[in-house]
Scaffold this motif. Structure first.
Motif, PDB file in Angstrom:
ATOM      1  N   LEU A 127      -8.112  75.456  10.673  1.00  0.00           N
ATOM      2  CA  LEU A 127      -8.625  74.851  11.948  1.00  0.00           C
ATOM      3  C   LEU A 127     -10.051  74.312  11.592  1.00  0.00           C
ATOM      4  O   LEU A 127     -10.208  73.142  12.022  1.00  0.00           O
ATOM      5  CB  LEU A 127      -9.037  76.086  12.959  1.00  0.00           C
ATOM      6  N   ASP A 128     -10.687  74.954  10.800  1.00  0.00           N
ATOM      7  CA  ASP A 128     -12.128  74.411  10.438  1.00  0.00           C
ATOM      8  C   ASP A 128     -12.047  73.068   9.727  1.00  0.00           C
ATOM      9  O   ASP A 128     -12.689  72.136   9.685  1.00  0.00           O
ATOM     10  CB  ASP A 128     -13.074  75.503   9.584  1.00  0.00           C
ATOM     11  N   ARG A 129     -11.195  73.265   8.673  1.00  0.00           N
ATOM     12  CA  ARG A 129     -10.967  72.153   7.684  1.00  0.00           C
ATOM     13  C   ARG A 129     -10.385  71.098   8.487  1.00  0.00           C
ATOM     14  O   ARG A 129     -10.719  69.945   8.222  1.00  0.00           O
ATOM     15  CB  ARG A 129      -9.952  72.446   6.642  1.00  0.00           C
ATOM     16  N   ALA A 130      -9.485  71.041   9.545  1.00  0.00           N
ATOM     17  CA  ALA A 130      -9.070  70.049  10.484  1.00  0.00           C
ATOM     18  C   ALA A 130     -10.320  69.467  11.066  1.00  0.00           C
ATOM     19  O   ALA A 130     -10.419  68.118  11.246  1.00  0.00           O
ATOM     20  CB  ALA A 130      -7.857  70.516  11.494  1.00  0.00           C
ATOM     21  N   GLU A 131     -11.084  70.127  11.820  1.00  0.00           N
ATOM     22  CA  GLU A 131     -12.214  69.590  12.366  1.00  0.00           C
ATOM     23  C   GLU A 131     -13.270  68.815  11.582  1.00  0.00           C
ATOM     24  O   GLU A 131     -13.623  67.833  11.804  1.00  0.00           O
ATOM     25  CB  GLU A 131     -13.156  70.764  12.938  1.00  0.00           C
ATOM     26  N   GLN A 132     -13.443  69.424  10.245  1.00  0.00           N
ATOM     27  CA  GLN A 132     -14.368  68.905   9.170  1.00  0.00           C
ATOM     28  C   GLN A 132     -13.650  67.335   9.122  1.00  0.00           C
ATOM     29  O   GLN A 132     -14.211  66.324   8.790  1.00  0.00           O
ATOM     30  CB  GLN A 132     -14.490  69.734   7.981  1.00  0.00           C
ATOM     31  N   GLY A 133     -12.269  67.265   8.705  1.00  0.00           N
ATOM     32  CA  GLY A 133     -11.640  66.255   8.389  1.00  0.00           C
ATOM     33  C   GLY A 133     -11.692  65.198   9.679  1.00  0.00           C
ATOM     34  O   GLY A 133     -12.086  64.012   9.400  1.00  0.00           O
ATOM     35  N   ALA A 134     -11.696  65.418  10.802  1.00  0.00           N
ATOM     36  CA  ALA A 134     -11.549  64.760  11.758  1.00  0.00           C
ATOM     37  C   ALA A 134     -13.002  64.133  11.922  1.00  0.00           C
ATOM     38  O   ALA A 134     -13.220  62.993  12.317  1.00  0.00           O
ATOM     39  CB  ALA A 134     -11.344  65.219  13.130  1.00  0.00           C
ATOM     40  N   ARG A 135     -14.080  64.822  11.870  1.00  0.00           N
ATOM     41  CA  ARG A 135     -15.489  64.462  11.838  1.00  0.00           C
ATOM     42  C   ARG A 135     -15.952  63.743  10.716  1.00  0.00           C
ATOM     43  O   ARG A 135     -16.553  62.529  10.893  1.00  0.00           O
ATOM     44  CB  ARG A 135     -16.355  65.631  11.693  1.00  0.00           C
ATOM     45  N   HIS A 136     -15.283  63.868   9.561  1.00  0.00           N
ATOM     46  CA  HIS A 136     -15.536  62.911   8.356  1.00  0.00           C
ATOM     47  C   HIS A 136     -15.079  61.398   8.848  1.00  0.00           C
ATOM     48  O   HIS A 136     -15.651  60.470   8.518  1.00  0.00           O
ATOM     49  CB  HIS A 136     -14.965  63.401   7.138  1.00  0.00           C
ATOM     50  N   LEU A 137     -13.814  61.335   9.375  1.00  0.00           N
ATOM     51  CA  LEU A 137     -13.037  60.231   9.743  1.00  0.00           C
ATOM     52  C   LEU A 137     -13.886  59.698  10.891  1.00  0.00           C
ATOM     53  O   LEU A 137     -14.114  58.308  10.810  1.00  0.00           O
ATOM     54  CB  LEU A 137     -11.739  60.483  10.114  1.00  0.00           C
ATOM     55  N   GLN A 138     -14.502  60.346  11.791  1.00  0.00           N
ATOM     56  CA  GLN A 138     -15.276  59.807  12.900  1.00  0.00           C
ATOM     57  C   GLN A 138     -16.414  58.908  12.095  1.00  0.00           C
ATOM     58  O   GLN A 138     -16.947  57.912  12.639  1.00  0.00           O
ATOM     59  CB  GLN A 138     -15.810  60.944  13.734  1.00  0.00           C
ATOM     60  N   HIS A 139     -17.208  59.752  11.307  1.00  0.00           N
ATOM     61  CA  HIS A 139     -18.369  59.174  10.435  1.00  0.00           C
ATOM     62  C   HIS A 139     -17.750  57.790   9.750  1.00  0.00           C
ATOM     63  O   HIS A 139     -18.856  56.767   9.665  1.00  0.00           O
ATOM     64  CB  HIS A 139     -18.939  60.027   9.459  1.00  0.00           C
ATOM     65  N   LEU A 140     -16.699  58.006   9.181  1.00  0.00           N
ATOM     66  CA  LEU A 140     -16.300  56.778   8.374  1.00  0.00           C
ATOM     67  C   LEU A 140     -16.121  55.687   9.273  1.00  0.00           C
ATOM     68  O   LEU A 140     -16.352  54.522   9.082  1.00  0.00           O
ATOM     69  CB  LEU A 140     -14.795  57.043   7.627  1.00  0.00           C
ATOM     70  N   ILE A 141     -15.429  55.772  10.503  1.00  0.00           N
ATOM     71  CA  ILE A 141     -15.210  54.575  11.329  1.00  0.00           C
ATOM     72  C   ILE A 141     -16.500  54.317  12.027  1.00  0.00           C
ATOM     73  O   ILE A 141     -16.836  52.879  12.076  1.00  0.00           O
ATOM     74  CB  ILE A 141     -14.321  55.236  12.590  1.00  0.00           C
ATOM     75  N   GLN A 142     -17.473  55.105  12.258  1.00  0.00           N
ATOM     76  CA  GLN A 142     -18.806  54.821  12.850  1.00  0.00           C
ATOM     77  C   GLN A 142     -19.489  53.866  11.529  1.00  0.00           C
ATOM     78  O   GLN A 142     -20.225  52.599  11.850  1.00  0.00           O
ATOM     79  CB  GLN A 142     -19.617  55.738  12.823  1.00  0.00           C
ATOM     80  N   ASP A 143     -19.481  54.138  10.278  1.00  0.00           N
ATOM     81  CA  ASP A 143     -19.888  53.403   9.217  1.00  0.00           C
ATOM     82  C   ASP A 143     -19.353  52.071   8.986  1.00  0.00           C
ATOM     83  O   ASP A 143     -20.083  51.039   8.587  1.00  0.00           O
ATOM     84  CB  ASP A 143     -20.023  54.243   7.902  1.00  0.00           C
TER      85      ASP A 143
END
Length: 403
Positions: free
Chosen positions: A220-236
């Motif tokens: 669950l933690d890894r899924a949230e971390q992956g989603a947040r990384h994808l969010q940062h990638l999209i923002q960048d």
């Protein structure tokens, strides 16, 4: 008897004078023959050069612009027989559409009497083929008469290559705009479902994490971390694609003020890391304030992120060099190997594992794009373990260093 002797002496003297004059005439005749031979050789050399050069050469009457002489290359280039070409004026070689190849040739000839003229001209040969030439007009004294010497070079291949490159650049620009538009739209459309996913993962963690085994909570933690990384990638990606949208909005920018805003925005990470950010007086420049904010923010946040054991120390300065401002952002972090100096500015390039130094690999490529857009350049000076100094150049604005 004396009279006869006198007469004889006079005749001898006159004969001697006459002989001296004959010798003088012979010497003068020899000099004339030598000069004529030299002139003949020079004429032959001139004609050899005139006929062998790979440009068309036309000798023109300075008053009328009529063609008086033309070399072999000129005959090949325009296809007219010598008898016809020598009756034509230079302007008659211009293309029919636009009239006279779009050039005021008589005006150019008048100007050439005062100073050399160099221009590109659309011409037409006898068969109707239109092609571009480069014309160099220069006044010259030939056989004691003022002439205009026209050196004409075929540049059709060069013009065709220039046109091909122009079309390629236009197509590349159009493609880049479409790609940036796609990135903006795709990134925006991806954010909404991603925010929903992150929200659901957080809700799942709050309500059900306690009942999950350790492996389940880790997933669950890894899924949230992956989603947040994808969010940062999209923002960048969105930030990267927005850079070109600001190209038409340069204005005077106070870098002191921009840096102050950046430090306010980074206050949380500065406090958390124990960083100390100092700066010298910074100048005013011409640019886009939002992009310069992003530039300083990316460089300073990287300096804080890529730190060693000691608390981060970052110093921002600027110096005037060759009419431009050279900014420096220096830190005491982990440094960069010289072999990676160029690679770090490529998009998605990372030098370290994400688990150790999180990020998307877009920040420095965005910095380079911003500096390029402002007509400057950016580079890094560093050694592993000895910190890094990022430098970039910007054009000076209407002001100077603040008091």
């Amino acid at each position: 008897m004396r009279d006869q002797d006198k007469t004889k002496d006079v005749l001898i003297r006159e004969l001697q004078v006459l002989r001296a004059k004959v010798d003088e005439l012979k010497t003068l005749e020899h000099k004339c023959l030598v000069a004529a031979e030299q002139l003949h050789r020079e004429r032959a050399s001139y004609e050899a050069i005139f006929e062998s050069v790979n440009d068309a050469i036309l000798v023109l009457d300075m008053d009328s612009g009529r063609i008086l002489e033309v070399n072999r290359k000129g005959l090949e280039m325009f296809g007219h027989p010598p008898s016809r070409l020598k009756k034509m004026k230079l302007e008659a070689l211009g293309a029919e559409d636009p009239p006279h190849g779009g050039e005021d040739v008589p005006g150019r000839l008048r100007a050439a009497a005062e100073a050399p003229q160099l221009f590109e001209w659309l011409v037409q040969d006898r068969a109707g083929r239109r092609f571009w030439v480069e014309v160099n007009l220069k006044r010259a004294l030939m056989s004691g008469k003022d002439r205009i010497l026209a050196v004409v070079r075929d540049i059709q291949n060069r013009k065709a290559e220039e046109e091909r490159l122009r079309r390629f650049a236009a197509e590349l620009e159009r493609s880049n705009r479409e790609l940036e538009q796609f990135a903006r739209v795709a990134s925006h459309d991806l954010q909404e479902p991603l925010i929903t996913i992150i929200g659901l993962l957080q809700l799942l963690a709050r309500k059900y994490a306690a009942g999950l085994p350790p492996k389940g909570r880790e997933i669950l933690d890894r899924a949230e971390q992956g989603a947040r990384h994808l969010q940062h990638l999209i923002q960048d990606l969105l930030a990267y694609s927005r850079v070109d949208a600001a190209r038409a909005h340069p204005e005077p920018v106070d870098c002191e003020r921009v840096l102050g805003q950046v430090l306010e925005a980074l206050d949380g990470s500065i406090r958390e890391s124990g960083a100390r950010v100092t700066h010298d007086p910074l100048p005013r420049v011409t640019g886009d304030p939002s992009l310069l904010f992003q530039l300083f923010q990316n460089l300073i946040s990287n300096a804080i992120k890529f730190r060693g054991e000691a608390p981060p120390r970052v110093h921002v300065s600027a110096a005037r060099e060759d009419g431009r401002w050279v900014f420096s952002v220096a830190d005491n972090g982990i440094g960069i190997a010289p072999k990676d100096f160029d690679r770090i500015f490529d998009i998605f390039q990372r030098l370290h594992p994400r688990r150790k130094y999180p990020g998307t690999g877009i920040g420095l490529s965005t910095c380079k794009k911003i500096v390029d857009l402002h007509g400057g350049r950016i580079w890094v000076e560093s050694e592993p373990g000895r910190g890094a100094t990022f430098r970039f150049t910007l054009a000076g604005g209407p002001g100077s260093l603040p008091a």
